[in-house]
Structures are given as structure tokens and as C-alpha cells.
Design a protein around this motif. Structure first.
Motif, PDB file in Angstrom:
ATOM      1  N   THR A  28       0.821  -1.219   0.000  1.00  0.00           N
ATOM      2  CA  THR A  28       0.000   0.000   0.000  1.00  0.00           C
ATOM      3  C   THR A  28       0.846   1.255   0.000  1.00  0.00           C
ATOM      4  OG1 THR A  28      -1.667  -1.201   1.270  1.00  0.00           O
ATOM      5  CG2 THR A  28      -1.911   1.181   1.148  1.00  0.00           C
ATOM      6  N   LEU A  29       1.936   1.250   0.764  1.00  0.00           N
ATOM      7  CA  LEU A  29       2.702   2.477   0.963  1.00  0.00           C
ATOM      8  C   LEU A  29       3.926   2.604   0.075  1.00  0.00           C
ATOM      9  CD1 LEU A  29       2.576   2.781   4.859  1.00  0.00           C
ATOM     10  CD2 LEU A  29       1.075   3.838   3.177  1.00  0.00           C
ATOM     11  N   PRO A  32       3.211   4.247  -3.641  1.00  0.00           N
ATOM     12  CA  PRO A  32       2.999   5.695  -3.617  1.00  0.00           C
ATOM     13  C   PRO A  32       4.241   6.485  -3.235  1.00  0.00           C
ATOM     14  CG  PRO A  32       1.176   4.577  -2.551  1.00  0.00           C
ATOM     15  CD  PRO A  32       2.236   3.538  -2.808  1.00  0.00           C
ATOM     16  N   ASN A 249      -1.590  -3.410  -3.304  1.00  0.00           N
ATOM     17  CA  ASN A 249      -0.736  -2.755  -4.287  1.00  0.00           C
ATOM     18  C   ASN A 249      -1.582  -1.925  -5.258  1.00  0.00           C
ATOM     19  OD1 ASN A 249       0.952  -3.510  -7.234  1.00  0.00           O
ATOM     20  ND2 ASN A 249       1.882  -2.287  -5.625  1.00  0.00           N
ATOM     21  N   GLY A 252      -2.551   1.083  -3.526  1.00  0.00           N
ATOM     22  CA  GLY A 252      -1.434   2.029  -3.509  1.00  0.00           C
ATOM     23  C   GLY A 252      -1.336   2.816  -4.802  1.00  0.00           C
ATOM     24  N   SER A 256      -1.768   6.829  -5.280  1.00  0.00           N
ATOM     25  CA  SER A 256      -0.748   7.623  -5.976  1.00  0.00           C
ATOM     26  C   SER A 256      -1.382   8.551  -6.997  1.00  0.00           C
ATOM     27  CB  SER A 256       0.249   6.698  -6.680  1.00  0.00           C
ATOM     28  OG  SER A 256       0.869   5.840  -5.767  1.00  0.00           O
TER      29      SER A 256
END
Length: 396
Positions: A28-29, A32, A249, A252, A256
Motif C-alpha cells: 500500500t505504501l 505511492p 498494491n 497504492g 498515488s
């Protein structure tokens, strides 16, 4: 009973911080953050490159119109500063030391050649590792060449239209969606496959090798439950972990685009939003499911046979490279989904996803790719069952 085992193992898996990191936090992080840093750094370098004053060394034994016109090139093509040199050896040395970025050698007879309207051989020296400098010099000289052409047409009383046989115009018939799919569509399946594999890895090791190390698998095997149900319950958690990693993903990527605004072009942004439709996501998961099951099916036999968590991790981790290499095929232009590539594991899913993004998917080819991966997933499940049935593998 399978669902009961599944819930129990899922609860235990979600208590493991390593698994949660690989399954939720990193997918997730990481994307981005990477994309945000990459875009900001890229924009900064582009801005610095556009504003950078380029030092241009000139070797010329006379002050002619070419040198004068170089001084008149507008700063809109890039700021510049000219440095005189007496010979090319000193100029080359200066370019190597980066005291000047570009060198221009003007022959001694340049002015005479211009007067008789003959071409002047100008040599441009540049360091190929210093990106963009050759283009800067080419922009300056092309500006001068176009001005001189117009002057010569005027002096010779030539209508420029009469010596311009073709006026070319290009019209791109591909949609923005197709352009994104064909040129950048290989990036998305690459991420899904990479994170899907990593999402499966830790749960597979923990639910089989980890239980052997903790000596808890013996208790589970003494229950009056067929072993295949235990395997399916555990495998369901491994598969779900891989799918969740791919899902987060995708989340994420969405963050973004929508939150960090890494895509500035409204046309491209609209095309990306059109791509990330519910129909696309359903088709994407239909392609990913047999692939993730295949990943789980090849990891579980290794995890079952391994004597320790470290041993299982040392064997499964290098497999990541084996999976990633065919996943990179999507980056190569010219490789399309056809009757041959549809039969190659992993490659077929990458290319099918790429065609899905572009909106040019041929259903008979995706059926072939899906069928191949389902067959491999079934074989992997049977292999897992065979290894899990063997008492010598399960009991440490």
C-alpha cells in the motif's frame, strides 16, 4: 471444516507482523512513496536541466558569421556561455573535466564556404554520459541552419514551397488507453506478480515450516479431519495473502493517482481512470487467481520439506528471481500475446494483463493463457497434497 481451518490459520497469520508488512503495509505504501519521490526528483532534474547554463567551447581561427549567429541564439533554447579554445585537444580535455559541456569546431574556411553557399562541416564534441548536451548543441545549430536556409532562398529568389516536396503531418489513431497499455502496461502486472509472490511467501513458510518448528502441526494432524481438508484450509490462507498483497498494491496505485497527483496530464489521468474500471478489476483477478494458486502450490512443498524457517526462506526467496524475470517481458516492446506466448507460464498472464489494459484483448488467447495457468495450478495443488500426505515430510 476447510473454512474452520481457514479462519483459524488466517487469524494466526494476521498476528504475524512480518506477514502483515508484506501483505498490507508495503504494497500500500511503498508504491505511492516510490512514485512520489521519483516524480519529484524527475521534475527537479528536468527543471535544473532546462535552466542550466551550458558552457560551449568554440575552436575557430576567425570571427565569422557562424560564431556571431551562435551568440544570437535565443535563451529559450537554453542558456549558454561561449568559451574560446585554440585547438581541439584542449577542448576535448575541458569536456572530459566538465569545465565545458559541449565543443564546436568551425573550420578556417567557414566564411568562404558560406559566401559561395556551400555546406560547412561543423564538428560537435560532447560527452555521451552527460545526457542532453548533444541535444542542446543540435538545437542551437539547427536554429542557425534554418535561418541561413531562409536567407539563401531569399538571395536565390527561390520560393521555399517549391523546394519542399512534402509537408508531413502525423495522426495517432491509437487511443490514450491503448498507448498506456502498450507502452507502460507491463509495469502493472509486474508489480502484481512481484507482490503476489511475496505475499504468499511468509504465510506459506509460517503455516507449514513454522508449525513444524513450534511442534503444533502434530496436534492439528491428530484431529479427525482428512489431511486434504487441512491442506486446503492452509493453502486458502496462502492464496488469500497473495491476493491481498496484489489488492493493496492496486490500492497504492489508486492513492498515488488520486491523492498524490503523480499524473498531471488530464488526458492520461482520464485514460487511467477508465482503465481502472470494475470490469477491468474483475478480469484482472480472474487472471491472477490461478497464478497465485500456482505460486502457493510451488511454495508449500518446499515449506513442508524444510526443517526450519530459515531453510525454507533460503530456498523460496531465490524463486522470486525466477518469477520476476519472465514478469519483466511486459517491459519489452514488440512482444505480444499470441498462440506461443499464451502457453508460457507467468509470461502469458503478464501479456494478457497488458492487452487487457490496452483494451485489445483477444478472448481465445486469454482463454489459452487462463487454461494453461489453471492446469499448472492443479498440478501444483496435487504436488502439495502428495508432499503433505507424506508423514516423513510433515513431522519434523
Amino acid at each position: 471444516m476447510i473454512f474452520t481451518i481457514f479462519k483459524k490459520e488466517l487469524r494466526d497469520t494476521l498476528r504475524d507482523r512480518r506477514t502483515v508488512m508484506m501483505m498490507i503495509v508495503i504494497p500500500t505504501l511503498v508504491f505511492p512513496l516510490i512514485m512520489s519521490v521519483f516524480m519529484s526528483v524527475s521534475e527537479r532534474f528536468q527543471k535544473e536541466a532546462a535552466e542550466k547554463k551550458v558552457k560551449i567551447g568554440i575552436v575557430s581561427n576567425q570571427v565569422g558569421s557562424l560564431e556571431a549567429d551562435l551568440l544570437k541564439v535565443p535563451d529559450a533554447l537554453g542558456k549558454k556561455e561561449f568559451v574560446p579554445f585554440t585547438d581541439t585537444l584542449a577542448l576535448i580535455q575541458a569536456i572530459r573535466s566538465d569545465s565545458v559541456q559541449v565543443g564546436i569546431f568551425i573550420p578556417d574556411n567557414a566564411e568562404q564556404l558560406k559566401e559561395v553557399m556551400k555546406p560547412i562541416s561543423v564538428t560537435v564534441f560532447h560527452d555521451g554520459t552527460n545526457l542532453g548536451m548533444k541535444e542542446r548543441a543540435n538545437a542551437y545549430l539547427s536554429f542557425i541552419q534554418e535561418n541561413w536556409k531562409k536567407q539563401r532562398y531569399s538571395e536565390l529568389k527561390i520560393d521555399e514551397a517549391k523546394v519542399t516536396p512534402l509537408i508531413l503531418s502525423y495522426s495517432n489513431v491509437a487511443s490514450s488507453k491503448e498507448m498506456i497499455g502498450k507502452l507502460a502496461g507491463g509495469f502493472l502486472p509486474y508489480l502484481f506478480i512481484a507482490f503476489g509472490f511475496m505475499g504468499c511467501m511468509f504465510p506459506a513458510i509460517d503455516l507449514f515450516t513454522g508449525e513444524k518448528e513450534r511442534s503444533t502441526i502434530e496436534t492439528l494432524l491428530t484431529t479427525p479431519v482428512p489431511r486434504w481438508k487441512i491442506l486446503f484450509g492452509k493453502m486458502g490462507v496462502v492464496v488469500l495473502s497473495g491476493l491481498l498483497a496484489a489488492t493493496f498494491n492496486l490500492l497504492g496505485i489508486f492513492l498515488s493517482i488520486e491523492v498524490l497527483n503523480i499524473v498531471k496530464d488530464p488526458v492520461i489521468l482520464k485514460a487511467i481512470r477508465d482503465i481502472l474500471s470494475p470490469a477491468f478489476i474483475v478480469m484482472l483477478y480472474a487472471l491472477l487467481c490461478p497464478l497465485i494458486i500456482f505460486f502457493a502450490g510451488i511454495m508449500i512443498p518446499i515449506a513442508v520439506r524444510a526443517k526450519s524457517f530459515k531453510e525454507a526462506q533460503s530456498i523460496i526467496s531465490p524463486l522470486n528471481i525466477v518469477i520476476i524475470l519472465p514478469a519483466m517481458v511486459g517491459f519489452f516492446p514488440g512482444i505480444e500475446l499470441n498462440e506461443v506466448t499464451a502457453l508460457i507460464p507467468v509470461v502469458n498472464i503478464v501479456l494478457a494483463t497488458k492487452e487487457l489494459i490496452a483494451g485489445t484483448l483477444e478472448w481465445h488467447l486469454v482463454a489459452m493463457a487462463f487454461g494453461v495457468m489453471v492446469l499448472l495450478a492443479v498440478i501444483a495443488i496435487l504436488l502439495s497434497y502428495r508432499k503433505f500426505e507424506n508423514e516423513n515430510n510433515v513431522i519434523s
